[in-house]
Design a protein around this motif. Structure first.
Motif, PDB file in Angstrom:
ATOM      1  N   LEU A 166       0.839  -1.198   0.000  1.00  0.00           N
ATOM      2  CA  LEU A 166       0.000   0.000   0.000  1.00  0.00           C
ATOM      3  C   LEU A 166       0.877   1.252   0.000  1.00  0.00           C
ATOM      4  O   LEU A 166       0.618   2.220  -0.716  1.00  0.00           O
ATOM      5  CB  LEU A 166      -0.946   0.010   1.209  1.00  0.00           C
ATOM      6  CG  LEU A 166      -1.979  -1.118   1.260  1.00  0.00           C
ATOM      7  CD1 LEU A 166      -2.912  -0.947   2.446  1.00  0.00           C
ATOM      8  CD2 LEU A 166      -2.795  -1.169  -0.037  1.00  0.00           C
ATOM      9  N   PHE A 198       3.884   1.575  -1.177  1.00  0.00           N
ATOM     10  CA  PHE A 198       4.505   1.776  -2.485  1.00  0.00           C
ATOM     11  C   PHE A 198       3.516   2.412  -3.455  1.00  0.00           C
ATOM     12  O   PHE A 198       3.828   3.390  -4.128  1.00  0.00           O
ATOM     13  CB  PHE A 198       5.010   0.440  -3.055  1.00  0.00           C
ATOM     14  CG  PHE A 198       5.733   0.604  -4.362  1.00  0.00           C
ATOM     15  CD1 PHE A 198       7.044   1.028  -4.385  1.00  0.00           C
ATOM     16  CD2 PHE A 198       5.098   0.355  -5.574  1.00  0.00           C
ATOM     17  CE1 PHE A 198       7.718   1.205  -5.585  1.00  0.00           C
ATOM     18  CE2 PHE A 198       5.757   0.524  -6.777  1.00  0.00           C
ATOM     19  CZ  PHE A 198       7.075   0.952  -6.772  1.00  0.00           C
ATOM     20  N   GLY A 199       2.317   1.852  -3.511  1.00  0.00           N
ATOM     21  CA  GLY A 199       1.319   2.394  -4.427  1.00  0.00           C
ATOM     22  C   GLY A 199       1.025   3.857  -4.127  1.00  0.00           C
ATOM     23  O   GLY A 199       0.900   4.684  -5.020  1.00  0.00           O
ATOM     24  N   TYR A 200       0.969   4.175  -2.813  1.00  0.00           N
ATOM     25  CA  TYR A 200       0.566   5.514  -2.415  1.00  0.00           C
ATOM     26  C   TYR A 200       1.657   6.539  -2.654  1.00  0.00           C
ATOM     27  O   TYR A 200       1.385   7.690  -2.981  1.00  0.00           O
ATOM     28  CB  TYR A 200       0.161   5.506  -0.935  1.00  0.00           C
ATOM     29  CG  TYR A 200      -0.509   6.767  -0.488  1.00  0.00           C
ATOM     30  CD1 TYR A 200      -1.778   7.095  -0.959  1.00  0.00           C
ATOM     31  CD2 TYR A 200       0.127   7.647   0.391  1.00  0.00           C
ATOM     32  CE1 TYR A 200      -2.393   8.267  -0.572  1.00  0.00           C
ATOM     33  CE2 TYR A 200      -0.494   8.827   0.785  1.00  0.00           C
ATOM     34  CZ  TYR A 200      -1.749   9.129   0.303  1.00  0.00           C
ATOM     35  OH  TYR A 200      -2.363  10.288   0.682  1.00  0.00           O
ATOM     36  N   SER A 234       6.118  -4.999  -7.450  1.00  0.00           N
ATOM     37  CA  SER A 234       5.421  -3.723  -7.336  1.00  0.00           C
ATOM     38  C   SER A 234       5.851  -2.742  -8.425  1.00  0.00           C
ATOM     39  O   SER A 234       5.007  -2.065  -9.013  1.00  0.00           O
ATOM     40  CB  SER A 234       5.550  -3.130  -5.932  1.00  0.00           C
ATOM     41  OG  SER A 234       6.820  -3.326  -5.404  1.00  0.00           O
ATOM     42  N   PHE A 286       3.241  -1.600 -11.350  1.00  0.00           N
ATOM     43  CA  PHE A 286       2.957  -0.174 -11.420  1.00  0.00           C
ATOM     44  C   PHE A 286       3.256   0.370 -12.814  1.00  0.00           C
ATOM     45  O   PHE A 286       2.525   1.204 -13.343  1.00  0.00           O
ATOM     46  CB  PHE A 286       3.776   0.582 -10.374  1.00  0.00           C
ATOM     47  CG  PHE A 286       3.583   2.069 -10.423  1.00  0.00           C
ATOM     48  CD1 PHE A 286       2.405   2.631  -9.959  1.00  0.00           C
ATOM     49  CD2 PHE A 286       4.552   2.901 -10.970  1.00  0.00           C
ATOM     50  CE1 PHE A 286       2.206   4.007 -10.021  1.00  0.00           C
ATOM     51  CE2 PHE A 286       4.360   4.267 -11.040  1.00  0.00           C
ATOM     52  CZ  PHE A 286       3.182   4.818 -10.564  1.00  0.00           C
ATOM     53  N   ASN A 338      -0.577   3.087 -12.460  1.00  0.00           N
ATOM     54  CA  ASN A 338      -1.765   3.244 -11.644  1.00  0.00           C
ATOM     55  C   ASN A 338      -1.548   2.601 -10.276  1.00  0.00           C
ATOM     56  O   ASN A 338      -1.362   1.403 -10.180  1.00  0.00           O
ATOM     57  CB  ASN A 338      -2.935   2.562 -12.371  1.00  0.00           C
ATOM     58  CG  ASN A 338      -4.255   2.918 -11.745  1.00  0.00           C
ATOM     59  OD1 ASN A 338      -4.305   3.411 -10.628  1.00  0.00           O
ATOM     60  ND2 ASN A 338      -5.317   2.679 -12.478  1.00  0.00           N
ATOM     61  N   PRO A 339      -1.550   3.426  -9.207  1.00  0.00           N
ATOM     62  CA  PRO A 339      -1.332   2.874  -7.866  1.00  0.00           C
ATOM     63  C   PRO A 339      -2.347   1.782  -7.536  1.00  0.00           C
ATOM     64  O   PRO A 339      -2.051   0.857  -6.785  1.00  0.00           O
ATOM     65  CB  PRO A 339      -1.544   4.066  -6.933  1.00  0.00           C
ATOM     66  CG  PRO A 339      -1.479   5.272  -7.789  1.00  0.00           C
ATOM     67  CD  PRO A 339      -1.807   4.869  -9.186  1.00  0.00           C
ATOM     68  N   PHE A 340      -3.534   1.893  -8.108  1.00  0.00           N
ATOM     69  CA  PHE A 340      -4.591   0.946  -7.836  1.00  0.00           C
ATOM     70  C   PHE A 340      -4.144  -0.495  -8.091  1.00  0.00           C
ATOM     71  O   PHE A 340      -4.492  -1.406  -7.358  1.00  0.00           O
ATOM     72  CB  PHE A 340      -5.805   1.279  -8.706  1.00  0.00           C
ATOM     73  CG  PHE A 340      -7.026   0.512  -8.314  1.00  0.00           C
ATOM     74  CD1 PHE A 340      -7.824   0.938  -7.272  1.00  0.00           C
ATOM     75  CD2 PHE A 340      -7.367  -0.652  -8.983  1.00  0.00           C
ATOM     76  CE1 PHE A 340      -8.946   0.235  -6.897  1.00  0.00           C
ATOM     77  CE2 PHE A 340      -8.493  -1.371  -8.616  1.00  0.00           C
ATOM     78  CZ  PHE A 340      -9.285  -0.928  -7.572  1.00  0.00           C
ATOM     79  N   VAL A 357      -1.221  -1.731  -7.732  1.00  0.00           N
ATOM     80  CA  VAL A 357      -0.354  -2.202  -6.653  1.00  0.00           C
ATOM     81  C   VAL A 357      -1.207  -2.583  -5.437  1.00  0.00           C
ATOM     82  O   VAL A 357      -0.958  -3.591  -4.785  1.00  0.00           O
ATOM     83  CB  VAL A 357       0.694  -1.132  -6.267  1.00  0.00           C
ATOM     84  CG1 VAL A 357       1.655  -1.686  -5.228  1.00  0.00           C
ATOM     85  CG2 VAL A 357       1.466  -0.677  -7.503  1.00  0.00           C
ATOM     86  N   TYR A 358      -2.245  -1.777  -5.161  1.00  0.00           N
ATOM     87  CA  TYR A 358      -3.155  -2.142  -4.070  1.00  0.00           C
ATOM     88  C   TYR A 358      -3.808  -3.493  -4.371  1.00  0.00           C
ATOM     89  O   TYR A 358      -4.036  -4.307  -3.475  1.00  0.00           O
ATOM     90  CB  TYR A 358      -4.268  -1.103  -3.877  1.00  0.00           C
ATOM     91  CG  TYR A 358      -3.784   0.316  -3.655  1.00  0.00           C
ATOM     92  CD1 TYR A 358      -2.573   0.568  -3.032  1.00  0.00           C
ATOM     93  CD2 TYR A 358      -4.554   1.410  -4.062  1.00  0.00           C
ATOM     94  CE1 TYR A 358      -2.131   1.866  -2.835  1.00  0.00           C
ATOM     95  CE2 TYR A 358      -4.120   2.712  -3.859  1.00  0.00           C
ATOM     96  CZ  TYR A 358      -2.907   2.929  -3.252  1.00  0.00           C
ATOM     97  OH  TYR A 358      -2.477   4.201  -3.062  1.00  0.00           O
ATOM     98  N   ALA A 369      -1.903  -6.455  -3.228  1.00  0.00           N
ATOM     99  CA  ALA A 369      -2.065  -6.720  -1.799  1.00  0.00           C
ATOM    100  C   ALA A 369      -3.387  -7.445  -1.555  1.00  0.00           C
ATOM    101  O   ALA A 369      -3.443  -8.440  -0.829  1.00  0.00           O
ATOM    102  CB  ALA A 369      -2.009  -5.415  -1.013  1.00  0.00           C
TER     103      ALA A 369
END
Lengths: 151, 501
Positions: free
Chosen positions: A85, A87-89, B400, B404, B409-411, B413-414, B417
């Motif tokens: 989370l 990393f994405g953020y 990651s 990405f 898009n960060p989404f 990567v979420y 998880a």
């Protein structure tokens, strides 16, 4: 009955997913077999999943066998999810280098008996390696430092 | 001869420097992940998919395919040397291969694995080249009803061949199909299960799902216990086979190759099944069955040939029908789609360079593998000393960044998880992840063909049983399902898969 917990839980998870999909699908236009609406296919599948989930749970209840769940690595689970989370953020705002360093450090700390200094070393080396592979060799244009750090 | 022309075109494509380079990189990486326990070819291919985005389609597929069959080789190396099969199909090789190593015959065991695999790989590649065109021609006669039934067959057969509970495997397929419906409905444009999130309009990200399910979930599994590997490997000397060895492996290699070539096209774990079947076949025909389990060279030669032949012929359904029979083939299907190519019977005629280049590269890759594996055996064994506490952060880091970089898009990567947790919970509750991925990939196809068939037939569902090809496919699916639930077959199947865990 205690040993059957695993299959009962598995059944419950499937029932939960099946219900969630079926109920949501019902809010879309369902249509008929001739003119299937967007809800038709997921509604049928969701109901099927509920049935399968019930069957799995019932079977577990009747048979009463199954293994124990075993340990759950809670610390690792929390740290890995937090790392992803994070990393994405931050990858855009902080940029690749700081974001990656923290992410890998958190991940490395997820290991059993992980210690701070070795984890920091792993974080630094893997960040360097990633940059070498992705930015230098593969030419992905990801900024090293993001706009949050440029004032 | 068409075949020669096609192969000529293939080799022309495969022999360009860039494609040779990436075939080499692919098989080297594949060997590495085959050697390293705790990281499999599925997760590796999923992680590398994003990187190959910018490559030429043929180059990217050559590399990804190389990882897959390269892993079959690497798996046998550790199976023989330290009794640790890095890949499930190498589990049988460990039985006799490791015994040979303990008797100081690691060299001949490794050489047998390499030579058998190379021979089988060559035959498998040839079979692929021979059958691809006729099968894809037949498939051109398929309408939506036939395709629907074919997808059903693929899904059901994958249960029949997998291990574990049939009910759970079915549930995993259905869950996968449902996850595949997330996103805009292709017929009406209605967004489904998106909860108003723009990111979900295009559907759940395939790469994130695969990385979460096969990468993150696997890491969590491994972190449950201590992974301590003590690598005690004797020096491997003398790779040569004696005259007697050659005589003894001839039959097993031929039979294994034949079995693997045929079983490879079956959905599910065709290559795993092939190696198990070959092992029991060799034990049955052997004049010295008592030697099996104590270092019989036949027990290495047969299964190793079988799994490699199967690894090649698994590509037949993918290239001719667009139907993936295993998670890895599903990932390669994803690679095609990322490149804007829809796999199916038309691919062979529309993209001959791609298909034949890929096929030819497999032969070249198999050749590289022999060169890479025998002389450099020491190097691969050294890789085993890389501790897991360094490996798994590397997997997360590469996964990651890679994911990405596809959409920025960060989404996504979420999503890794999310699928990591989901996958871990499901695996923990005794469900195999592979059927979910197959369902996810095939779901949209299944729905499209179903709806199309019913529109054409004016809503009459009998269309699936009145069209002969469709009926045959459905009957086969039914047969596969009945077989899977029959108690006697189940027992046999459990026996076969017993050693795998």
């Amino acid at each position: 009955m205690h040993g059957a917990r695993k299959d009962l839980l598995a059944g419950a998870v499937f029932v939960g997913f099946g219900l969630a999909f079926a109920i949501t699908a019902n809010t879309y236009e369902v249509g008929s077999a001739l003119r299937m609406g967007p809800g038709y296919f997921p509604l049928v599948l969701g109901s099927l999943l509920v049935l399968l989930g019930i069957a799995i749970a019932v079977k577990a209840f009747v048979a009463g066998e199954g293994d124990d769940l075993g340990p759950v690595p809670w610390k690792a689970l929390v740290l890995l999810v937090a790392a992803l989370l994070f990393f994405g953020y931050t990858v855009r705002g902080l940029g690749l280098i700081p974001s990656m360093l923290v992410t890998v450090f958190m991940t490395a700390m997820a290991g059993r008996n992980a210690r701070v200094i070795p984890s920091a070393v792993i974080a630094a080396s893997l960040t360097a390696l990633s940059i070498l592979i992705f930015v230098i060799a593969l030419q992905l244009r990801l900024p090293y430092f993001g706009f949050w750090l440029q004032g | 001869m068409d075949i020669l022309q096609n192969l000529g075109l293939g080799f022309e494509t495969a022999f360009t420097p860039i494609n040779l380079l990436f075939a080499f990189i692919g098989v080297a990486l594949g060997t590495a992940v085959g050697v390293l326990p705790g990281i499999g070819p599925t997760a590796t291919i999923a992680m590398l998919l994003p990187i190959t985005f910018g490559f030429e389609p043929v180059t990217s597929l050559i590399m990804l395919a190389g990882i897959y069959y390269g892993a079959q080789y690497g798996g046998s190396t550790t199976a023989i040397l330290i009794n640790l099969p890095g890949e499930s199909s190498a589990a049988v090789t460990a039985i006799d291969g490791h015994q040979m190593a303990r008797q100081g015959r690691a060299g001949p065991a490794l050489a047998t694995a390499a030579l058998g695999s190379f021979f089988a790989g060559t035959v498998g590649t040839l079979a692929l080249a021979l059958f691809a065109v006729p099968i894809s021609k037949a498939a051109l006669l398929f309408g939506p009803a036939e395709y629907f039934s074919l997808v059903v067959l693929g899904l059901i057969a994958s249960i029949a061949l997998a291990s574990g509970s049939v009910l759970k495997a079915l549930a995993m397929i259905v869950l996968g199909l449902l996850l595949g419906t997330v996103g805009q409905d292709t017929f009406s444009g209605t967004p489904r299960f998106t909860f108003g999130l723009r990111e979900l309009y295009g559907g759940l990200d395939f790469v994130a799902l695969a990385v979460g399910l096969f990468g993150v979930a696997e890491i969590l599994r491994n972190l449950e216990g201590d992974i301590t590997r003590s690598v005690m490997v004797q020096k491997v000397k003398n790779l040569w086979l004696t005259k007697d060895d050659f005589r003894r492996i001839r039959g097993p290699v031929l039979r294994g190759t034949g079995l693997g070539t045929v079983l490879g096209v079956l959905p599910g774990a065709g290559h795993v099944l092939a190696s198990f079947v070959s092992y029991s076949a060799e034990k049955r025909v052997s004049k010295r069955p008592q030697e099996f389990g104590k270092g019989a060279i036949e027990g290495v030669a047969g299964p190793e040939s079988a799994n490699n032949a199967a690894a090649q012929t698994q590509f037949v359904p993918l290239l001719t029908l667009g139907l993936p029979v295993s998670p890895i083939m599903a990932l390669l299907l994803g690679a095609f789609i990322i490149q804007g190519i829809v796999p199916g019977p038309n691919v062979i005629t529309d993209e001959p360079e791609l298909v034949w280049g890929l096929i030819a590269s497999m032969w070249i890759g198999n050749f590289f593998l022999v060169l890479l594996n025998l002389p450099l055996i020491g190097l691969w064994v050294k890789m085993l000393t890389i501790p897991y506490r360094i490996l798994f952060p590397a997997i997360i880091a590469f996964a990651s960044i890679g994911t990405f970089s596809i959409n920025r898009n960060p989404f996504d990567v979420y999503a890794i998880a999310f699928f990591g947790i989901l996958g871990y919970v499901l695996i923990k509750l005794g469900n195999e992840p592979a059927p979910l991925l197959l369902g996810f990939v095939l779901g949209p196809l299944l729905e499209t063909y179903l709806r199309r068939s019913l529109i054409i037939s004016d809503g009459d569902p009998s269309v699936f049983v009145t069209r002969p090809i469709s009926l045959v496919l459905l009957l086969l699916a039914l047969g596969a399902f009945v077989l899977a639930v029959l108690p006697s077959v189940r027992r046999k199947r459990d026996e076969v898969f017993e050693d795998e865990d």
